[in-house]
Scaffold this active site. Structure first.
Site, PDB file in Angstrom:
ATOM      1  N   ASP A 224      -2.690  -6.079   2.459  1.00 31.75           N
ATOM      2  CA  ASP A 224      -3.307  -5.286   3.517  1.00 31.75           C
ATOM      3  C   ASP A 224      -2.886  -6.007   4.781  1.00 31.75           C
ATOM      4  OD1 ASP A 224      -5.025  -4.383   5.572  1.00 31.75           O
ATOM      5  OD2 ASP A 224      -6.239  -3.447   4.008  1.00 31.75           O
ATOM      6  N   HIS A 225      -1.889  -5.452   5.469  1.00 32.41           N
ATOM      7  CA  HIS A 225      -1.271  -6.277   6.514  1.00 32.41           C
ATOM      8  C   HIS A 225      -2.235  -6.579   7.668  1.00 32.41           C
ATOM      9  CE1 HIS A 225      -0.410  -2.402   8.485  1.00 32.41           C
ATOM     10  NE2 HIS A 225      -0.224  -3.080   9.587  1.00 32.41           N
TER      11      HIS A 225
ATOM     12  N   ASP B 247      -5.494   6.672   4.489  1.00 32.54           N
ATOM     13  CA  ASP B 247      -4.391   5.901   5.059  1.00 32.54           C
ATOM     14  C   ASP B 247      -4.882   4.622   5.735  1.00 32.54           C
ATOM     15  OD1 ASP B 247      -1.617   5.545   5.874  1.00 32.54           O
ATOM     16  OD2 ASP B 247      -2.302   5.991   7.912  1.00 32.54           O
TER      17      ASP B 247
ATOM     18  N   LYS C  76      -3.002 -10.228  10.350  1.00 38.78           N
ATOM     19  CA  LYS C  76      -2.956 -10.258  11.819  1.00 38.78           C
ATOM     20  C   LYS C  76      -3.753 -11.468  12.309  1.00 38.78           C
ATOM     21  CE  LYS C  76      -2.363  -5.296  12.442  1.00 38.78           C
ATOM     22  NZ  LYS C  76      -1.096  -5.070  13.114  1.00 38.78           N
TER      23      LYS C  76
ATOM     24  N   LYS D 184      -4.854   9.423  15.217  1.00 38.35           N
ATOM     25  CA  LYS D 184      -3.475   9.533  15.694  1.00 38.35           C
ATOM     26  C   LYS D 184      -3.507  10.325  17.000  1.00 38.35           C
ATOM     27  CE  LYS D 184      -1.509   7.932  11.811  1.00 38.35           C
ATOM     28  NZ  LYS D 184      -0.837   6.637  11.742  1.00 38.35           N
TER      29      LYS D 184
ATOM     30  N   LYS E 259      -2.169   2.733  21.802  1.00 40.17           N
ATOM     31  CA  LYS E 259      -2.292   1.970  20.559  1.00 40.17           C
ATOM     32  C   LYS E 259      -3.177   0.765  20.845  1.00 40.17           C
ATOM     33  CE  LYS E 259       0.012   0.019  16.662  1.00 40.17           C
ATOM     34  NZ  LYS E 259      -0.893   0.374  15.596  1.00 40.17           N
TER      35      LYS E 259
ATOM     36  N   HIS F 196      -7.477  -0.951   5.882  1.00 35.93           N
ATOM     37  CA  HIS F 196      -7.539  -1.800   7.075  1.00 35.93           C
ATOM     38  C   HIS F 196      -8.933  -1.843   7.713  1.00 35.93           C
ATOM     39  CE1 HIS F 196      -3.384  -1.465   6.352  1.00 35.93           C
ATOM     40  NE2 HIS F 196      -3.110  -0.440   7.128  1.00 35.93           N
TER      41      HIS F 196
ATOM     42  N   LYS G 142       0.835  -1.183   0.000  1.00 40.86           N
ATOM     43  CA  LYS G 142       0.000   0.000   0.000  1.00 40.86           C
ATOM     44  C   LYS G 142       0.881   1.248   0.000  1.00 40.86           C
ATOM     45  CE  LYS G 142      -1.973   1.709   3.753  1.00 40.86           C
ATOM     46  NZ  LYS G 142      -1.221   2.604   4.644  1.00 40.86           N
TER      47      LYS G 142
END
Ligand code: BG6
Length: 510
Positions: A194-195, A253, A199, A359, A364, A258, A165
């Site tokens: 698309d990481h 982004d 997961k 952000k 996280k 995601h 991406k």
């Protein structure tokens, strides 16, 4: 009799050896993600014997310098730590090829180098090209690979491409990129990363839903009141990211890829089989069913965008978004977005999916929560004050991967008092070993020819269609909706709270 489910699973277990050619090999992604992923596969004994890695980039580096530079970062970031006994032989399989992306001669030399690696070290003739360079070079790289014949399958050997991406910046650019890539590689040889799909807990969404019999009967608008998907990040624009981010924003982004992928996994119908297309057919139907708000007013009511002001994160003072390095001081790019998304299907009619990412939030964490409707208004629910807290199923994508279910219980004692309690499953304590990083699984899947966890062409384009209609409303009209603000280190703007409060909901505390 052949069973397509089992055949598919057996095929998945067999990644084949190949040479991985990484374009943009001197960059961060290669150092921090790709090489550590390949190294950890080697540590776990999962990397097929003979895999070779060839970095392609513009800098004038040697094999040794490249290996050293990768080794330094691997030491810092590798999931399993860094063991010289494994790194030594692993590093010998890493090579470096210097060339400009536009240099025809560079690709001819690349072809020769690949032949030589195959002859000397046994890459077996299979090639996995990885586009980790800046996207503006994808066009050139594809064209030159085609001209050098490196995209062609030869004598039983395959050639595949993984595309990193961002996959376009809007629908037209994504369509253009798809054309460019598919002019060189078949769709079945194209793996769009698309990481989030790699997961462990994202993969568990399908298992939770379809390998248990108790959830699916209640997985619909009769029992589910709303769904929340949150992706919170405490970082801001460290490491010079502001330049890229200020052009992209939170919608492009993270929502386009995601978050919409997670939403699709939650909302999709059961696929008829576990083949890559079986699963992706169902996900793309969800993306096609996302309600497009008609007017700018509707969009403003259902999509909140915001920027952070200076504040404190983890006790440390941080600057506001517009003061960040490489961010325009008058920027109108969102670093936070919250949406009320409706999936117009029979199953989900009227159930809002509240999606947010930001952000400089307090921490996280990524999680999905399914909020069930209250029990009928008789018995306990009819008592003054009702039942404290409804049933919520939480899928923690990261960190502390796991699943919990909130139920109401009677407090021990002689009077009737109730409290919500949690049934909790943690990956770490149940399985006792760390989950592989997303890139480990995805690289192995590409070597096995399994595209299930990669975005298909139509998925990417549908997701852009959804995002574009919001972006156009923001930017095309002469009067863009106001940019809300929040203090860095808080949970986002008041406007996002109000959006949920309007329907009697509130954001889950993470
Ligand atoms: C990337 C985004 O795709 O995903 C980043 O460009 C974001 O802005 C990152 O920080 C989050 O990934 P993860 O795996 O750290 O949650």
């Amino acid at each position: 009799m052949s069973n397509p489910f089992r055949d598919e699973l057996v095929a998945r277990a067999r990644p084949e050896t190949c040479t991985v050619v990484i374009f943009g090999a001197t960059g961060d992604l290669t150092h921090r993600k790709l090489i550590p992923a390949l190294y950890n596969l080697a540590v776990d004994g999962d990397l097929p014997a003979g895999v070779q890695i060839l970095g392609f980039a513009r800098r004038d580096w040697t094999d040794d310098y490249f290996r050293e530079s990768l080794g330094k970062v691997n030491r810092e970031v590798s999931r399993t730590g860094h063991d010289d006994a494994v790194w030594g032989p692993f590093a010998e399989s890493i090579h470096y090829h210097q060339s400009e992306f536009q240099d025809t001669g560079g690709y001819q030399r690349l072809a020769e180098r690949l032949e030589e690696i195959d002859r000397r070290r046994g890459g077996a003739g299979n090639r996995l090209f990885y586009l980790a360079s800046a996207p503006e070079f994808f066009d050139d790289i594809m064209q030159h690979l085609r001209d050098a014949g490196l995209n062609e399958e030869r004598e039983g050997c395959w050639s595949r491409v993984i595309v990193e991406k961002p996959f376009g910046t809007d629908l037209p650019s994504a369509q253009h990129l798809n054309q460019v890539v598919n002019a060189t590689f078949e769709e079945s040889d194209t793996y769009r990363i698309d990481h989030y799909l790699g997961k462990e807990t994202a993969q568990n969404i399908m298992v939770l839903r379809f390998a248990n019999s108790i959830f699916e009967p209640i997985w619909n608008s009769r029992y589910i009141d709303s769904v929340q998907i949150t992706c919170a990040e405490h970082f801001g624009m460290e490491g010079g990211r502001g330049g890229y981010y200020d052009k992209a924003g939170a919608m492009r982004d993270m929502v386009q890829n995601h978050l919409l992928q997670l939403l699709s996994l939650v909302a999709m119908e059961p696929p008829t089989d576990l083949s890559a297309d079986g699963v992706r057919d169902e996900k793309v139907k969800v993306l096609r069913s996302l309600r497009r708000w008609d007017t700018p007013e509707e969009i403003a009511a259902n999509v909140i965008r915001a920027q952070y002001e200076a504040g404190h994160v983890n006790g440390k003072p941080v600057v506001g978004y517009r003061e960040e390095d490489r961010v325009d001081p008058e920027s109108m790019t969102e670093a936070y977005v919250a949406l009320r998304v409706l999936v117009d299907t029979w199953r989900w009619s009227g159930v809002p999916f509240y999606v947010r990412m930001g952000k400089r939030l307090p921490k996280k964490a990524t999680e999905i929560s399914i909020h069930f409707k209250d029990a009928p208004d008789v018995l306990f629910n009819a008592l003054p004050g009702g039942v404290p807290g409804g049933n919520v199923l939480v899928i923690r994508i990261q960190p502390d991967e796991g699943i919990s279910l909130r139920i109401t219980s009677k407090l021990p004692g002689t009077s009737l008092r109730m409290e919500p309690v949690k049934m909790d499953f943690h990956y770490a304590s149940s399985f006792g070993k760390s989950s592989p990083e997303a890139y480990e699984r995805l690289l192995l899947d590409a070597m096995a020819g399994d595209a299930t966890l990669f975005a298909r062409r139509d998925e990417v384009e549908e997701a852009w269609r959804f995002v574009d209609h919001i972006e156009h409303a923001w930017h095309a009209s002469g009067t863009p909706p106001p940019m809300a603000s929040y203090v860095a280190g808080s949970w986002g703007p008041k406007e996002a709270e109000d959006m949920l409060a309007a329907t009697g909901n509130d954001w889950r505390r993470l």
